[in-house]
Scaffold this motif. Sequence first.
Motif, PDB file in Angstrom:
ATOM      1  N   VAL A  25       0.860  -1.178   0.000  1.00  0.00           N
ATOM      2  CA  VAL A  25       0.000   0.000   0.000  1.00  0.00           C
ATOM      3  C   VAL A  25       0.900   1.233   0.000  1.00  0.00           C
ATOM      4  O   VAL A  25       1.946   1.251   0.642  1.00  0.00           O
ATOM      5  CB  VAL A  25      -0.964   0.019   1.207  1.00  0.00           C
ATOM      6  CG1 VAL A  25      -1.963  -1.104   1.104  1.00  0.00           C
ATOM      7  CG2 VAL A  25      -0.205  -0.076   2.527  1.00  0.00           C
ATOM      8  N   ALA A  26       0.509   2.244  -0.743  1.00  0.00           N
ATOM      9  CA  ALA A  26       1.289   3.472  -0.852  1.00  0.00           C
ATOM     10  C   ALA A  26       0.860   4.453   0.230  1.00  0.00           C
ATOM     11  O   ALA A  26      -0.332   4.591   0.528  1.00  0.00           O
ATOM     12  CB  ALA A  26       1.110   4.092  -2.232  1.00  0.00           C
ATOM     13  N   GLU A  27       1.832   5.143   0.794  1.00  0.00           N
ATOM     14  CA  GLU A  27       1.522   6.101   1.849  1.00  0.00           C
ATOM     15  C   GLU A  27       0.702   7.277   1.335  1.00  0.00           C
ATOM     16  O   GLU A  27      -0.024   7.918   2.105  1.00  0.00           O
ATOM     17  CB  GLU A  27       2.811   6.610   2.486  1.00  0.00           C
ATOM     18  CG  GLU A  27       3.570   5.547   3.274  1.00  0.00           C
ATOM     19  CD  GLU A  27       4.781   6.126   3.969  1.00  0.00           C
ATOM     20  OE1 GLU A  27       4.610   6.737   5.045  1.00  0.00           O
ATOM     21  OE2 GLU A  27       5.897   5.995   3.418  1.00  0.00           O
ATOM     22  N   VAL A  28       0.801   7.587   0.045  1.00  0.00           N
ATOM     23  CA  VAL A  28       0.073   8.737  -0.508  1.00  0.00           C
ATOM     24  C   VAL A  28      -1.368   8.385  -0.885  1.00  0.00           C
ATOM     25  O   VAL A  28      -2.145   9.278  -1.235  1.00  0.00           O
ATOM     26  CB  VAL A  28       0.800   9.294  -1.748  1.00  0.00           C
ATOM     27  CG1 VAL A  28       2.166   9.831  -1.366  1.00  0.00           C
ATOM     28  CG2 VAL A  28       0.928   8.227  -2.840  1.00  0.00           C
TER      29      VAL A  28
ATOM     30  N   SER B 269      -9.318  -6.833   5.692  1.00  0.00           N
ATOM     31  CA  SER B 269      -8.439  -7.805   6.340  1.00  0.00           C
ATOM     32  C   SER B 269      -7.388  -8.291   5.351  1.00  0.00           C
ATOM     33  O   SER B 269      -7.481  -8.064   4.147  1.00  0.00           O
ATOM     34  CB  SER B 269      -9.256  -8.984   6.874  1.00  0.00           C
ATOM     35  OG  SER B 269      -9.948  -9.629   5.810  1.00  0.00           O
ATOM     36  N   GLY B 270      -6.363  -8.970   5.881  1.00  0.00           N
ATOM     37  CA  GLY B 270      -5.302  -9.507   5.045  1.00  0.00           C
ATOM     38  C   GLY B 270      -3.968  -8.847   5.318  1.00  0.00           C
ATOM     39  O   GLY B 270      -3.832  -7.990   6.190  1.00  0.00           O
ATOM     40  N   GLY B 271      -2.961  -9.265   4.554  1.00  0.00           N
ATOM     41  CA  GLY B 271      -1.612  -8.773   4.746  1.00  0.00           C
ATOM     42  C   GLY B 271      -1.310  -7.553   3.903  1.00  0.00           C
ATOM     43  O   GLY B 271      -1.668  -7.481   2.725  1.00  0.00           O
ATOM     44  N   LYS B 272      -0.642  -6.559   4.500  1.00  0.00           N
ATOM     45  CA  LYS B 272      -0.285  -5.322   3.820  1.00  0.00           C
ATOM     46  C   LYS B 272       1.126  -4.919   4.233  1.00  0.00           C
ATOM     47  O   LYS B 272       1.612  -5.316   5.289  1.00  0.00           O
ATOM     48  CB  LYS B 272      -1.272  -4.212   4.188  1.00  0.00           C
ATOM     49  CG  LYS B 272      -2.738  -4.583   3.971  1.00  0.00           C
ATOM     50  CD  LYS B 272      -3.681  -3.521   4.499  1.00  0.00           C
ATOM     51  CE  LYS B 272      -5.133  -3.975   4.367  1.00  0.00           C
ATOM     52  NZ  LYS B 272      -6.090  -2.958   4.857  1.00  0.00           N
ATOM     53  N   PHE B 273       1.768  -4.098   3.388  1.00  0.00           N
ATOM     54  CA  PHE B 273       3.068  -3.572   3.776  1.00  0.00           C
ATOM     55  C   PHE B 273       3.323  -2.231   3.110  1.00  0.00           C
ATOM     56  O   PHE B 273       2.781  -1.927   2.044  1.00  0.00           O
ATOM     57  CB  PHE B 273       4.205  -4.562   3.464  1.00  0.00           C
ATOM     58  CG  PHE B 273       4.446  -4.820   2.006  1.00  0.00           C
ATOM     59  CD1 PHE B 273       5.347  -4.053   1.272  1.00  0.00           C
ATOM     60  CD2 PHE B 273       3.804  -5.866   1.356  1.00  0.00           C
ATOM     61  CE1 PHE B 273       5.580  -4.310  -0.067  1.00  0.00           C
ATOM     62  CE2 PHE B 273       4.022  -6.133   0.017  1.00  0.00           C
ATOM     63  CZ  PHE B 273       4.921  -5.347  -0.704  1.00  0.00           C
ATOM     64  N   VAL B 274       4.156  -1.423   3.794  1.00  0.00           N
ATOM     65  CA  VAL B 274       4.585  -0.115   3.308  1.00  0.00           C
ATOM     66  C   VAL B 274       6.094  -0.129   3.190  1.00  0.00           C
ATOM     67  O   VAL B 274       6.793  -0.590   4.108  1.00  0.00           O
ATOM     68  CB  VAL B 274       4.148   1.007   4.273  1.00  0.00           C
ATOM     69  CG1 VAL B 274       4.908   2.291   4.000  1.00  0.00           C
ATOM     70  CG2 VAL B 274       2.650   1.251   4.163  1.00  0.00           C
ATOM     71  N   LEU B 275       6.611   0.360   2.070  1.00  0.00           N
ATOM     72  CA  LEU B 275       8.050   0.497   1.859  1.00  0.00           C
ATOM     73  C   LEU B 275       8.419   1.975   1.882  1.00  0.00           C
ATOM     74  O   LEU B 275       7.725   2.801   1.285  1.00  0.00           O
ATOM     75  CB  LEU B 275       8.468  -0.094   0.511  1.00  0.00           C
ATOM     76  CG  LEU B 275       8.444  -1.608   0.336  1.00  0.00           C
ATOM     77  CD1 LEU B 275       8.838  -1.961  -1.088  1.00  0.00           C
ATOM     78  CD2 LEU B 275       9.369  -2.276   1.307  1.00  0.00           C
ATOM     79  N   ARG B 276       9.500   2.290   2.584  1.00  0.00           N
ATOM     80  CA  ARG B 276      10.047   3.639   2.509  1.00  0.00           C
ATOM     81  C   ARG B 276      11.562   3.537   2.630  1.00  0.00           C
ATOM     82  O   ARG B 276      12.090   3.270   3.713  1.00  0.00           O
ATOM     83  CB  ARG B 276       9.493   4.540   3.601  1.00  0.00           C
ATOM     84  CG  ARG B 276       9.957   5.998   3.430  1.00  0.00           C
ATOM     85  CD  ARG B 276       9.681   6.857   4.636  1.00  0.00           C
ATOM     86  NE  ARG B 276       8.274   7.138   4.837  1.00  0.00           N
ATOM     87  CZ  ARG B 276       7.814   7.956   5.787  1.00  0.00           C
ATOM     88  NH1 ARG B 276       8.675   8.547   6.614  1.00  0.00           N
ATOM     89  NH2 ARG B 276       6.525   8.160   5.931  1.00  0.00           N
ATOM     90  N   GLY B 277      12.262   3.735   1.515  1.00  0.00           N
ATOM     91  CA  GLY B 277      13.721   3.660   1.538  1.00  0.00           C
ATOM     92  C   GLY B 277      14.207   2.317   2.056  1.00  0.00           C
ATOM     93  O   GLY B 277      13.887   1.266   1.505  1.00  0.00           O
TER      94      GLY B 277
ATOM     95  N   VAL C 199       1.866   4.565  10.616  1.00  0.00           N
ATOM     96  CA  VAL C 199       1.267   3.375   9.999  1.00  0.00           C
ATOM     97  C   VAL C 199       0.248   2.744  10.940  1.00  0.00           C
ATOM     98  O   VAL C 199      -0.872   2.387  10.530  1.00  0.00           O
ATOM     99  CB  VAL C 199       2.360   2.368   9.607  1.00  0.00           C
ATOM    100  CG1 VAL C 199       1.743   1.020   9.235  1.00  0.00           C
ATOM    101  CG2 VAL C 199       3.187   2.895   8.442  1.00  0.00           C
ATOM    102  N   LEU C 200       0.600   2.588  12.206  1.00  0.00           N
ATOM    103  CA  LEU C 200      -0.331   1.970  13.151  1.00  0.00           C
ATOM    104  C   LEU C 200      -1.587   2.823  13.319  1.00  0.00           C
ATOM    105  O   LEU C 200      -2.715   2.302  13.358  1.00  0.00           O
ATOM    106  CB  LEU C 200       0.347   1.769  14.506  1.00  0.00           C
ATOM    107  CG  LEU C 200       1.570   0.847  14.539  1.00  0.00           C
ATOM    108  CD1 LEU C 200       2.060   0.672  15.972  1.00  0.00           C
ATOM    109  CD2 LEU C 200       1.278  -0.503  13.900  1.00  0.00           C
ATOM    110  N   GLU C 201      -1.420   4.133  13.424  1.00  0.00           N
ATOM    111  CA  GLU C 201      -2.571   5.009  13.597  1.00  0.00           C
ATOM    112  C   GLU C 201      -3.467   4.990  12.364  1.00  0.00           C
ATOM    113  O   GLU C 201      -4.702   4.948  12.481  1.00  0.00           O
ATOM    114  CB  GLU C 201      -2.101   6.428  13.886  1.00  0.00           C
ATOM    115  CG  GLU C 201      -3.239   7.392  14.199  1.00  0.00           C
ATOM    116  CD  GLU C 201      -2.736   8.723  14.731  1.00  0.00           C
ATOM    117  OE1 GLU C 201      -3.572   9.645  14.857  1.00  0.00           O
ATOM    118  OE2 GLU C 201      -1.537   8.845  15.017  1.00  0.00           O
ATOM    119  N   ARG C 202      -2.867   4.993  11.182  1.00  0.00           N
ATOM    120  CA  ARG C 202      -3.679   4.935   9.962  1.00  0.00           C
ATOM    121  C   ARG C 202      -4.425   3.612   9.857  1.00  0.00           C
ATOM    122  O   ARG C 202      -5.554   3.563   9.344  1.00  0.00           O
ATOM    123  CB  ARG C 202      -2.790   5.143   8.726  1.00  0.00           C
ATOM    124  CG  ARG C 202      -2.261   6.558   8.588  1.00  0.00           C
ATOM    125  CD  ARG C 202      -1.523   6.747   7.270  1.00  0.00           C
ATOM    126  NE  ARG C 202      -2.421   6.665   6.118  1.00  0.00           N
ATOM    127  CZ  ARG C 202      -2.032   6.835   4.864  1.00  0.00           C
ATOM    128  NH1 ARG C 202      -0.754   7.100   4.596  1.00  0.00           N
ATOM    129  NH2 ARG C 202      -2.895   6.747   3.867  1.00  0.00           N
TER     130      ARG C 202
END
Length: 431
Positions: free
Chosen positions: A44-47, A54-62, A285-288
């Motif tokens: 998932v993109a931060e923007v 439900s399910g698995g998600k991840f955010v990449l940053r650098g 990320v946790l708050e979002r």
Amino acid sequence: MSSPARFDRGHTDDLLSFLTASPSPYHAVATVAARLEKAGFRQVAEVDAWDGASGGKFVLRGGAIIAWYVPESAGPATPFRIVGAHTDSPNLRVKPMPDTGSHGWRQIAVEIYGGTLLNTWLDRDLGLSGRLTLRDGAHRLVAVDRPLLRVPQLAVHLDRSVNTDGLKLDRQRHLTPIWGIGGVREGDLIAYMAEEAGVAADDVAGWDLMVHSVEPPAYLGRDRELVAGPRLDNLLSVHAEAAALAAVASRGADLPHIPVLAAFDHEENGSQSDTGADGPLLGTVLERSVLARGGSYEDRARAFAGTVCLSSDTGHAVHPNYAERHEPGHHPMPNGGPILKVNVNQRYATDGSGRAVFAAACERAGVPWQSFVSNNAVPCGTTIGPITAARHGIATVDIGVAILSMHSARELCGADDPFLLANVLAAFLEG
């Protein structure tokens, strides 16, 4: 108590492959992301706007990655169970004006990153890795995994006292690698790395490059009971956490909490960056995630209050040649299981409640564990643990695997311990 976890050589074999594929933090998170995608996670993109599905998600940053698995029954105030680590290791990093040299030698200007053991980079075949930033803002990973650079040590004939008075290295003058003979040509290195990455040199607007040892990780010893390799601190933990999260998600259990992997960059220089543990990434990320599930500030506070984090980083095994440097009553050994790291001055975040959480996870996994505390006369290192606890108000426990040669270009651990750690982390994430 469940049946004891049995050593799985396949897990450690996979760790060796992971270390080889991850010469830089950027490669490490790309490798983790690819493994999570294979396990059904989606990026998932931060923007973008997030949903509460439900399910698995991840955010990449650098050089950082945050991944989480939302069970179907998760509500807005569902707490998190976090396994934390860092992706960076001490090394030598390329300066903004890299092309240098003298006396007919072509060299690369480097800056020392983190608390590295300087002498371990001498007379070692080195490659280059990291990322190039293109003019359009895109990043391109690049890795030259063959002997390209070398930091040559002065011959003993020219330094007769080296074996009696000790090696003395000037951080500015003595650690500049060579990579050829001839005159200095400005732009040469970046042009070479651009070619390796398959892009035009004129398209490269920036770079984050570092050296790495090209000697592959390997089993060591008569009985192959040890592992020698680069970046065990702390890719050993990152690898174990990714395996644990994927395993827990694959079982599809309806957990009472949300399992999270948080692997940060820049731990080795204080964690103060947008991708470091002292930055806002994890909390955001946790708050979002809470808000995406329809939560309020009250739900966020409740979720954080029930959250626990295991901060996994390597610790010191007792050194047979320097046993006096260790605390006499605490001598962790390789293949003795993960270590619980304690420091009453909060260099580690563990307290009595944290000890109980860790012990319960080890018991559930059937894994032995050990305690680590520093000698009172020797300063104690630190981890992302205290930072995570203080910044987010999250109960945090510091654990890890006992190793030798920490912060060397090549470190040493027990061959059983990576698998044992992964079992404990999976048991913790399942609760």
